[in-house]
Design a protein around this motif. Structure first.
Motif, PDB file in Angstrom:
ATOM      1  N   ASP A 173     -12.106  10.205  -1.982  1.00  0.00           N
ATOM      2  CA  ASP A 173     -13.151  10.769  -2.839  1.00  0.00           C
ATOM      3  C   ASP A 173     -13.115  10.186  -4.239  1.00  0.00           C
ATOM      4  N   ALA A 174     -11.929   9.973  -4.784  1.00  0.00           N
ATOM      5  CA  ALA A 174     -11.791   9.454  -6.143  1.00  0.00           C
ATOM      6  C   ALA A 174     -10.608   8.489  -6.160  1.00  0.00           C
ATOM      7  N   PRO A 175     -10.547   7.626  -7.158  1.00  0.00           N
ATOM      8  CA  PRO A 175      -9.374   6.752  -7.248  1.00  0.00           C
ATOM      9  C   PRO A 175      -8.103   7.589  -7.401  1.00  0.00           C
ATOM     10  N   ALA A 176      -7.027   7.110  -6.813  1.00  0.00           N
ATOM     11  CA  ALA A 176      -5.768   7.856  -6.846  1.00  0.00           C
ATOM     12  C   ALA A 176      -5.230   7.922  -8.277  1.00  0.00           C
ATOM     13  N   ALA A 177      -4.692   9.094  -8.639  1.00  0.00           N
ATOM     14  CA  ALA A 177      -4.142   9.265  -9.979  1.00  0.00           C
ATOM     15  C   ALA A 177      -2.814   8.533 -10.127  1.00  0.00           C
ATOM     16  N   THR A 178      -2.029   8.503  -9.036  1.00  0.00           N
ATOM     17  CA  THR A 178      -0.731   7.838  -9.066  1.00  0.00           C
ATOM     18  C   THR A 178      -0.612   6.932  -7.852  1.00  0.00           C
ATOM     19  N   TYR A 179      -0.306   5.676  -8.094  1.00  0.00           N
ATOM     20  CA  TYR A 179      -0.014   4.747  -7.011  1.00  0.00           C
ATOM     21  C   TYR A 179       0.917   3.671  -7.531  1.00  0.00           C
ATOM     22  N   ALA A 180       1.566   2.994  -6.598  1.00  0.00           N
ATOM     23  CA  ALA A 180       2.512   1.936  -6.960  1.00  0.00           C
ATOM     24  C   ALA A 180       2.250   0.727  -6.070  1.00  0.00           C
ATOM     25  N   VAL A 181       2.589  -0.444  -6.594  1.00  0.00           N
ATOM     26  CA  VAL A 181       2.523  -1.677  -5.822  1.00  0.00           C
ATOM     27  C   VAL A 181       3.965  -2.062  -5.526  1.00  0.00           C
ATOM     28  N   VAL A 182       4.341  -2.065  -4.237  1.00  0.00           N
ATOM     29  CA  VAL A 182       5.725  -2.334  -3.859  1.00  0.00           C
ATOM     30  C   VAL A 182       5.798  -3.604  -3.021  1.00  0.00           C
ATOM     31  N   ASP A 183       6.971  -4.216  -3.056  1.00  0.00           N
ATOM     32  CA  ASP A 183       7.260  -5.414  -2.261  1.00  0.00           C
ATOM     33  C   ASP A 183       8.199  -4.974  -1.146  1.00  0.00           C
ATOM     34  N   ILE A 184       7.701  -4.988   0.110  1.00  0.00           N
ATOM     35  CA  ILE A 184       8.516  -4.527   1.237  1.00  0.00           C
ATOM     36  C   ILE A 184       8.162  -5.334   2.473  1.00  0.00           C
ATOM     37  N   GLY A 185       9.175  -5.777   3.176  1.00  0.00           N
ATOM     38  CA  GLY A 185       8.969  -6.477   4.438  1.00  0.00           C
ATOM     39  C   GLY A 185       8.128  -7.729   4.327  1.00  0.00           C
ATOM     40  N   GLY A 186       8.207  -8.415   3.204  1.00  0.00           N
ATOM     41  CA  GLY A 186       7.430  -9.632   3.025  1.00  0.00           C
ATOM     42  C   GLY A 186       5.987  -9.391   2.624  1.00  0.00           C
ATOM     43  N   HIS A 187       5.615  -8.139   2.342  1.00  0.00           N
ATOM     44  CA  HIS A 187       4.253  -7.804   1.953  1.00  0.00           C
ATOM     45  C   HIS A 187       4.256  -7.041   0.635  1.00  0.00           C
ATOM     46  N   GLN A 188       3.164  -7.143  -0.089  1.00  0.00           N
ATOM     47  CA  GLN A 188       2.949  -6.311  -1.260  1.00  0.00           C
ATOM     48  C   GLN A 188       1.914  -5.262  -0.887  1.00  0.00           C
ATOM     49  N   LEU A 189       2.292  -3.987  -1.011  1.00  0.00           N
ATOM     50  CA  LEU A 189       1.424  -2.887  -0.605  1.00  0.00           C
ATOM     51  C   LEU A 189       1.119  -1.984  -1.786  1.00  0.00           C
ATOM     52  N   ILE A 190      -0.106  -1.476  -1.824  1.00  0.00           N
ATOM     53  CA  ILE A 190      -0.457  -0.419  -2.766  1.00  0.00           C
ATOM     54  C   ILE A 190      -0.209   0.892  -2.033  1.00  0.00           C
ATOM     55  N   VAL A 191       0.751   1.696  -2.507  1.00  0.00           N
ATOM     56  CA  VAL A 191       1.138   2.912  -1.801  1.00  0.00           C
ATOM     57  C   VAL A 191       0.844   4.140  -2.645  1.00  0.00           C
ATOM     58  N   GLU A 192       0.504   5.235  -1.971  1.00  0.00           N
ATOM     59  CA  GLU A 192       0.266   6.526  -2.603  1.00  0.00           C
ATOM     60  C   GLU A 192       1.142   7.568  -1.932  1.00  0.00           C
ATOM     61  N   GLU A 193       1.402   8.659  -2.609  1.00  0.00           N
ATOM     62  CA  GLU A 193       2.190   9.741  -2.030  1.00  0.00           C
ATOM     63  C   GLU A 193       1.406  10.408  -0.907  1.00  0.00           C
ATOM     64  N   GLY A 194       2.127  10.753   0.187  1.00  0.00           N
ATOM     65  CA  GLY A 194       1.522  11.483   1.282  1.00  0.00           C
ATOM     66  C   GLY A 194       0.772  10.619   2.280  1.00  0.00           C
ATOM     67  N   ARG A 195       0.838   9.317   2.176  1.00  0.00           N
ATOM     68  CA  ARG A 195       0.154   8.436   3.124  1.00  0.00           C
ATOM     69  C   ARG A 195       1.182   7.584   3.857  1.00  0.00           C
ATOM     70  N   TRP A 196       0.846   7.157   5.098  1.00  0.00           N
ATOM     71  CA  TRP A 196       1.772   6.329   5.868  1.00  0.00           C
ATOM     72  C   TRP A 196       1.255   4.906   5.929  1.00  0.00           C
ATOM     73  N   TYR A 197       2.201   3.971   6.097  1.00  0.00           N
ATOM     74  CA  TYR A 197       1.901   2.543   6.117  1.00  0.00           C
ATOM     75  C   TYR A 197       2.745   1.871   7.193  1.00  0.00           C
ATOM     76  N   THR A 198       2.331   0.676   7.630  1.00  0.00           N
ATOM     77  CA  THR A 198       3.122  -0.109   8.564  1.00  0.00           C
ATOM     78  C   THR A 198       3.440  -1.454   7.940  1.00  0.00           C
ATOM     79  N   VAL A 199       4.690  -1.896   8.151  1.00  0.00           N
ATOM     80  CA  VAL A 199       5.141  -3.202   7.672  1.00  0.00           C
ATOM     81  C   VAL A 199       5.928  -3.870   8.798  1.00  0.00           C
ATOM     82  N   ASN A 200       6.289  -5.122   8.590  1.00  0.00           N
ATOM     83  CA  ASN A 200       7.145  -5.802   9.563  1.00  0.00           C
ATOM     84  C   ASN A 200       8.413  -4.997   9.766  1.00  0.00           C
ATOM     85  N   ARG A 201       8.992  -5.089  10.954  1.00  0.00           N
ATOM     86  CA  ARG A 201      10.111  -4.225  11.351  1.00  0.00           C
ATOM     87  C   ARG A 201      11.248  -4.244  10.340  1.00  0.00           C
ATOM     88  N   LEU A 202      11.687  -3.031   9.962  1.00  0.00           N
ATOM     89  CA  LEU A 202      12.848  -2.853   9.097  1.00  0.00           C
ATOM     90  C   LEU A 202      13.999  -2.379   9.975  1.00  0.00           C
TER      91      LEU A 202
END
Length: 195
Positions: A88-117
């Motif tokens: 509905d609106a842009p997220a108030a808090t988010y981070a850009v993280v480097d994980i599993g060879g990818h850079q992801l924009i992550v927010e609290e309460g959401r799930w993501y998939t990356v290369n196997r850890l």
């Protein structure tokens, strides 16, 4: 020459499911009054068996007289331009993280998939390589990483990605190899972004 004629004949005859889907979409668009009535560009001459089997399709030779009686009777959902609740609106808090060879924009309460850890299911991990953070309207960028910012995540499990076909060939050498590949992935849920 006969193959070309057969191919052209197959291209001119729409299948029953394709015709139903097209007519349903046309009727929904006209009922919602968002577009002008669509036209089928070429006349479609149905086979006799198809007409007898599909009683809910009324077809005539003219271009504009093709309609689906089942689609006309079906209720049409109203067209809304509302976004999904999580967007509905842009997220108030988010981070850009480097994980599993990818850079992801992550927010609290959401799930993501990356290369196997190599981490067991259900464990909690901290992602320390945070490239950027937006919190309370303030945007910080690290060089390359931010100090003191951690993203906490819980591992939900492992899964496989979509199948990719790997095809190798060498021309004029009778060498053909086909393999399938499904990338192993790890699914995680972001629980907290702390700065």
């Amino acid at each position: 020459a006969t193959t070309d004629r057969r191919t052209r004949k197959k291209q001119n005859i729409l299948s029953h499911s394709t015709l139903c889907e097209t007519l349903t979409r046309m009727n929904a668009a006209v009922a919602s009054q968002c577009v002008a009535p669509a036209r089928i560009m070429r006349p479609v001459a149905p086979r006799v068996a198809t007409t007898a089997r599909c009683a809910h399709i009324a077809v005539s030779r003219s271009l504009n007289a093709i309609r689906c009686n089942a689609a006309a009777e079906a209720p049409v959902a109203p067209v809304t331009n509302a976004a999904e609740p999580s967007y509905d609106a842009p997220a108030a808090t988010y981070a850009v993280v480097d994980i599993g060879g990818h850079q992801l924009i992550v927010e609290e309460g959401r799930w993501y998939t990356v290369n196997r850890l190599d981490v067991p299911d259900g464990s909690v991990i901290e992602l320390g390589r945070v490239l950027a953070l937006k919190h309370d309207g303030e945007f910080k960028v690290g060089q390359p990483y931010l100090d003191g910012v951690k993203v906490t995540a819980e591992i939900l499990g492992e899964e496989k990605g979509d199948k990719v076909i790997v095809y190798k060939m060498k021309p004029k050498k009778h060498y053909r190899r086909t393999n399938g590949h499904r990338q192993p992935l790890t699914k995680f849920l972001v629980t907290k972004i702390s700065s």
